[in-house]
Motif scaffolding. Structure first.
Motif: not given
Length: 247
Positions: A73-79, A82-83, A97-101, A117-128
């Motif tokens: 698991e990972l908490y990090f920040e981009l642009l 909060r992820f 913890k409070p996050t945006d995504l 205000s938090t987006c829960w996102l599963n991008p699906g699979s872009c593999g096989p």
């Protein structure tokens, strides 16, 4: 795409399973960073991703000994966003913890929802490609008042791919999943939609199970083949029918 737009975009992907498509690399080139929710499946793919764009990644259940240094698991920040990211949705803390995504994967199914205000996102699979599921990822664009999420469906960009026939363990897993949902009281239509098989196939699996107590998944498949007057051609047609997953 001009550089200014690139600096606002974050690629979100998961479950590449040892396949890094050129279409995915093209999207990564249009982004300033990428996040990967696990099941990379090989150090070679991880290295190629890291050489393409700054990468944040977590370990999936198919990332074995070589991936021991990758966090689960990972908490990090981009642009300025909060992820929180982990591979399986069930492993997300009840009160993260409070996050945006919140980013996750594993199911190979695209999912986007909001909790406050938090987006829960599963991008699906872009593999096989598995069964007849779509091939997807996402791009997050930073905006002045927040961010937007774009689902990327890669299938139209990819030449038509044949869905590999199901065999052995995959067939047993499919049949056992159908039976499990039948025991939960789900309808044939619901089961067929979930597993992307014909309603007729789902109904036949359930009927054989009910009329032959104790039968195994292999036994169910054998009886289905017998009912179709087993020949090599009939068996091939049955496997093809399962793999196509008509809705």
């Amino acid at each position: 795409m001009i550089e200014k737009d690139r600096e606002k975009r974050i690629a979100v992907l998961s479950d590449t399973h040892n396949l890094l498509r050129p279409e995915v690399l093209e999207i990564l080139d249009s982004c300033c960073a990428a996040v990967h929710a696990g099941d990379i499946s090989s150090p070679k793919v991880l290295e190629e991703l890291e050489n393409t764009v700054p990468l944040f990644v977590v370990r999936g259940n198919n990332d074995k000994e070589w991936a021991e240094e990758i966090p689960q698991e990972l908490y990090f920040e981009l642009l300025g966003l909060r992820f929180y990211m982990t591979h399986k949705k069930k492993d997300i803390p009840k009160e993260p913890k409070p996050t945006d995504l919140v980013i996750f994967g594993h199911s190979h199914k695209y999912e986007e929802s909001w909790k406050g205000s938090t987006c829960w996102l599963n991008p699906g699979s872009c593999g096989p490609r598995r069964f007849s599921q779509p091939i997807t990822m996402a791009v997050i664009t930073r905006e002045e008042s927040g961010f937007s999420v774009e689902r990327i469906d890669l299938l139209p960009q990819i030449r038509k791919e044949e869905v590999p026939p199901l065999q052995g363990k995959d067939l047993a897993k499919l049949i056992n999943g159908i039976l499990k949902d039948m025991q939960k009281g789900k309808t044939i239509r619901e089961i067929a939609k979930k597993y992307q098989v014909t309603p007729g196939f789902a109904e036949q699996v359930c009927r054989i199970y009910v009329t032959h107590p104790g039968v195994t998944a292999r036994g169910i498949l054998d009886k289905m083949e017998v009912n179709s007057t087993v020949t090599k051609e009939a068996k091939d047609r049955k496997v093809s029918e399962i793999s196509r997953g008509r809705e």
